[in-house]
Scaffold this motif. Structure first.
Motif, mmCIF file in Angstrom:
data_model
loop_
_atom_site.group_PDB
_atom_site.id
_atom_site.type_symbol
_atom_site.label_atom_id
_atom_site.label_comp_id
_atom_site.label_asym_id
_atom_site.label_seq_id
_atom_site.Cartn_x
_atom_site.Cartn_y
_atom_site.Cartn_z
ATOM 1 N N LEU A 251 0.839 -1.198 0.000
ATOM 2 C CA LEU A 251 0.000 0.000 0.000
ATOM 3 C C LEU A 251 0.876 1.249 0.000
ATOM 4 C CD1 LEU A 251 -3.265 0.525 1.966
ATOM 5 C CD2 LEU A 251 -1.571 2.337 1.922
ATOM 6 N N LEU A 252 1.946 1.242 0.794
ATOM 7 C CA LEU A 252 2.902 2.344 0.810
ATOM 8 C C LEU A 252 3.534 2.512 -0.571
ATOM 9 C CD1 LEU A 252 4.693 4.245 2.794
ATOM 10 C CD2 LEU A 252 6.340 2.384 2.656
ATOM 11 N N HIS A 253 3.931 1.402 -1.173
ATOM 12 C CA HIS A 253 4.553 1.414 -2.494
ATOM 13 C C HIS A 253 3.659 2.099 -3.514
ATOM 14 C CE1 HIS A 253 6.451 -0.613 -6.099
ATOM 15 N NE2 HIS A 253 5.203 -0.510 -6.534
ATOM 16 N N GLU A 254 2.401 1.708 -3.554
ATOM 17 C CA GLU A 254 1.493 2.250 -4.565
ATOM 18 C C GLU A 254 0.998 3.652 -4.210
ATOM 19 O OE1 GLU A 254 0.935 1.133 -7.402
ATOM 20 O OE2 GLU A 254 1.292 -1.019 -7.399
ATOM 21 N N ALA A 255 0.598 3.840 -2.957
ATOM 22 C CA ALA A 255 -0.065 5.085 -2.582
ATOM 23 C C ALA A 255 0.869 6.282 -2.597
ATOM 24 C CB ALA A 255 -0.698 4.938 -1.204
ATOM 25 N N ILE A 256 2.166 6.085 -2.230
ATOM 26 C CA ILE A 256 3.082 7.224 -2.249
ATOM 27 C C ILE A 256 4.350 6.972 -3.035
ATOM 28 C CG2 ILE A 256 2.228 7.989 -0.005
ATOM 29 C CD1 ILE A 256 4.911 7.057 1.171
ATOM 30 N N GLY A 257 4.737 5.699 -3.223
ATOM 31 C CA GLY A 257 6.004 5.401 -3.883
ATOM 32 C C GLY A 257 6.084 5.964 -5.287
ATOM 33 N N HIS A 258 5.071 5.685 -6.109
ATOM 34 C CA HIS A 258 5.086 6.200 -7.476
ATOM 35 C C HIS A 258 5.086 7.728 -7.486
ATOM 36 C CE1 HIS A 258 4.961 2.611 -9.881
ATOM 37 N NE2 HIS A 258 3.974 2.111 -9.147
ATOM 38 N N GLY A 259 4.412 8.325 -6.530
ATOM 39 C CA GLY A 259 4.356 9.777 -6.466
ATOM 40 C C GLY A 259 5.683 10.420 -6.115
ATOM 41 N N PHE A 382 -2.702 -8.309 1.456
ATOM 42 C CA PHE A 382 -3.316 -7.529 0.390
ATOM 43 C C PHE A 382 -3.207 -8.246 -0.942
ATOM 44 C CE2 PHE A 382 -2.567 -4.097 3.408
ATOM 45 C CZ PHE A 382 -3.742 -3.369 3.290
ATOM 46 N N GLY A 383 -4.201 -8.016 -1.784
ATOM 47 C CA GLY A 383 -4.155 -8.492 -3.160
ATOM 48 C C GLY A 383 -3.908 -7.323 -4.083
ATOM 49 N N GLY A 384 -4.751 -7.173 -5.096
ATOM 50 C CA GLY A 384 -4.549 -6.131 -6.086
ATOM 51 C C GLY A 384 -4.929 -4.762 -5.566
ATOM 52 N N GLY A 385 -4.364 -3.746 -6.197
ATOM 53 C CA GLY A 385 -4.681 -2.376 -5.859
ATOM 54 C C GLY A 385 -4.394 -1.465 -7.027
ATOM 55 N N GLN A 386 -4.893 -0.253 -6.954
ATOM 56 C CA GLN A 386 -4.609 0.729 -7.988
ATOM 57 C C GLN A 386 -4.544 2.109 -7.371
ATOM 58 O OE1 GLN A 386 -7.759 0.576 -10.892
ATOM 59 N NE2 GLN A 386 -9.370 0.548 -9.361
ATOM 60 N N VAL A 387 -3.803 3.011 -8.060
ATOM 61 C CA VAL A 387 -3.610 4.359 -7.548
ATOM 62 C C VAL A 387 -3.601 5.342 -8.706
ATOM 63 C CG1 VAL A 387 -1.092 4.169 -7.631
ATOM 64 C CG2 VAL A 387 -2.145 5.805 -6.067
ATOM 65 N N ASP A 388 -4.088 6.536 -8.465
ATOM 66 C CA ASP A 388 -4.020 7.641 -9.417
ATOM 67 C C ASP A 388 -2.849 8.528 -8.984
ATOM 68 O OD1 ASP A 388 -4.316 10.037 -10.840
ATOM 69 O OD2 ASP A 388 -6.492 9.884 -10.894
ATOM 70 N N ILE A 389 -1.784 8.576 -9.802
ATOM 71 C CA ILE A 389 -0.570 9.293 -9.417
ATOM 72 C C ILE A 389 -0.845 10.776 -9.184
ATOM 73 C CG2 ILE A 389 1.779 9.893 -10.125
ATOM 74 C CD1 ILE A 389 1.367 6.954 -9.499
ATOM 75 N N GLY A 392 -3.045 10.747 -5.866
ATOM 76 C CA GLY A 392 -2.674 9.788 -4.831
ATOM 77 C C GLY A 392 -3.793 8.917 -4.328
ATOM 78 N N LYS A 393 -4.971 8.979 -4.958
ATOM 79 C CA LYS A 393 -6.095 8.178 -4.480
ATOM 80 C C LYS A 393 -5.860 6.695 -4.782
ATOM 81 C CE LYS A 393 -9.609 11.797 -4.707
ATOM 82 N NZ LYS A 393 -10.903 12.238 -5.292
ATOM 83 N N PHE A 394 -6.137 5.838 -3.802
ATOM 84 C CA PHE A 394 -5.871 4.414 -3.960
ATOM 85 C C PHE A 394 -7.067 3.582 -3.529
ATOM 86 C CE2 PHE A 394 -4.203 5.572 0.278
ATOM 87 C CZ PHE A 394 -4.908 4.689 1.087
ATOM 88 N N VAL A 395 -7.108 2.365 -4.066
ATOM 89 C CA VAL A 395 -8.076 1.348 -3.669
ATOM 90 C C VAL A 395 -7.329 0.030 -3.567
ATOM 91 C CG1 VAL A 395 -10.194 0.115 -4.225
ATOM 92 C CG2 VAL A 395 -9.979 2.533 -4.830
#
Length: 473
Positions: A251-259, A382-389, A392-395
């Protein structure tokens, strides 16, 4: 293509010719390189009592890049020959045009080796791999009579890269990768639930095929499936959430890492753009990207531009202090590259990518963090997730989670999703456990159509006020 079809690079193109054509392609450019890759991979899947897949793949090719400012010319070919390289030279030059660039300084040299260069495919015989898969299947079925399906996978690969630069710098890296996965499905009174466990890294297969290792993975997959058999519908609403250590770091990776990757911030499209030096997370939150951890799935001795991998502090005590950079974006932003220029293969141009991204631990006992949760969810898988760079919104969907009330862990829940945005979630972290752990070695990261192996990690965390999507009212 069989392994015997591979020939040394110098048998196809003389080093002198390659450098000459590379200099022609990058004349007037700021940067560029010739990236050669040779890759072999094997995957064996044992499913429902039989061998379902036994695949072997071998590929090779080159990518030629010329960079000027924010423009990149890139050409690639699976044919390694002088004729193919000449064609690529003409294509890459189209983006550079005429005029003179300021040539970038070459990557610094390093003799550091973070993993073995032995071929993991050849390290264990094919019959031993098949026997191990059969043993995993039999072991899982013997553990629990409710097991109705077992799927086990053994995968190994070896990637050899060479990077040639116009200034004569010649770099090489050999990267092994192995992984063992086990999935089981249990049936109880007509209800079926599954569980999966696995992992690996840049290591040989010997350790992963040791019975002690794969039996532990099998027991863990069975445990998760058994938990899910008892799960009740997840609640829905805004509530506090405790995340377990290790893999929940995804979740950390996707929610803020890409940003925090350089390209998004240079272009101003990241939710964290323009915030360098500002408080973006709760005090005590320190996040790093570290490609230098020996044998880890996300580690690289050098990145795919030749820069030695680094240990980059991104957030320190809640303050944004760094971004992950490749050579192009670092130059345009006036900073040093961090060893995060990565590409999926020779057919792809490099871009800033994560390696092993994790949050440091705090000083709180994890049990105390859970005890402080009055009404919420304790999510450990956790399984799959997605984020809007851009915002930063994630699911994220939970594969193992529990309802917690008055500090007591209750029934497992299914169907839980965590919804929020990275910038807000960072500031709502309260309670950082002293149990920081890395994931078992199973992460892949996608960006702009490219996939690379990564690692994640974190301690137990409490995040206040996340939206939990569930099926209960």
């Amino acid at each position: 293509m069989s392994d015997t079809d591979f020939r040394p690079l110098e048998d196809r193109i003389s080093p002198e010719t390659a450098v000459s054509l590379l200099r022609e392609a990058t004349a007037g450019a700021d940067d560029g390189e010739l990236f050669f890759e040779r890759r072999r991979s094997e995957a064996l899947v044992f499913d429902d009592g039989r061998v379902k897949t036994a695949s072997y793949d071998a590929s090779e090719g080159f990518g030629l890049r010329a960079v000027r400012g924010d423009v990149t010319g890139y050409a690639h070919s699976s044919e390694i020959s002088e004729a193919a390289l000449r064609r690529a030279t003409g294509t890459a030059r189209l983006a550079v045009g005429d005029g003179g660039g300021t040539w970038a300084e070459a990557p610094r040299a390093t003799n550091r080796r973070l993993y073995t260069d032995a071929d993991p495919i050849a390290g264990v015989s094919f019959p031993v791999k098949l026997d191990t898969l059969r043993e995993i299947d039999a072991f899982a079925r013997a553990l629990d009579p409710r097991v109705v399906q077992v799927s086990a996978t053994i995968a190994a690969s070896i990637q050899e890269i060479e990077i040639l630069r116009p200034d004569g710098v010649h770099l090489r890296d050999v990267r092994p990768m192995t992984r063992v996965n086990v999935s089981v499905i249990l049936d109880q009174d007509g209800r079926r639930e599954g569980g999966t466990a696995g992992g690996g890294g840049r290591v040989g297969l010997d350790g992963l095929l040791d019975p002690e290792d794969w039996q532990a993975k099998t027991r863990e997959a069975l445990r998760i499936a058994a938990v899910n058999l008892q799960a009740v519908p997840a609640p829905a609403g805004v509530m506090d959430v405790v995340l377990g250590p290790g893999w929940p770091g995804i979740l950390l990776h996707e929610a803020i890492g890409h940003g925090l990757e350089g390209d998004f911030n240079r272009k101003g499209t990241s939710a964290f753009a323009g915030l360098m030096g500002q408080q973006i997370a709760a005090p005590g939150v320190t996040v790093l990207d570290d490609g230098t951890i020996p044998d880890r799935r996300g580690s690289i001795s050098i990145d795919d531009e030749g820069t030695p991998s680094g240990k980059t502090v991104l957030i320190e005590d809640g303050i944004l202090v760094g971004y992950m950079q490749d050579r192009q974006n670092a130059r345009l932003m006036g900073v040093a590259p961090t060893g995060n220029g990565r590409r999926e293969s020779y057919a792809h141009a490099p871009m800033p990518r994560m390696t092993n991204t994790y949050m440091l631990g705090g000083d709180t006992d994890p049990a105390d963090i859970v005890a402080d949760l009055k009404d919420g969810i304790y999510a450990v898988g956790f399984g799959g997730g997605q984020v809007d760079i851009t915002n930063g919104k994630f699911v994220f969907s939970c594969t193992e989670a529990y309802r917690v009330q008055n500090g007591k862990i209750g029934a497992p829940v299914k169907g839980a999703t965590l919804i929020g945005d990275g910038a807000t979630a960072l500031k709502k972290i309260r309670g950082i456990g002293n149990d920081m752990a890395l994931d078992p070695g199973m992460g892949n990261c996608g960006k702009a159509g490219q996939w690379v192996p990564v690692g994640v990690g974190q301690p137990t965390l409490m995040i206040g006020g996340l939206t939990v999507g569930g099926s209960a009212t």
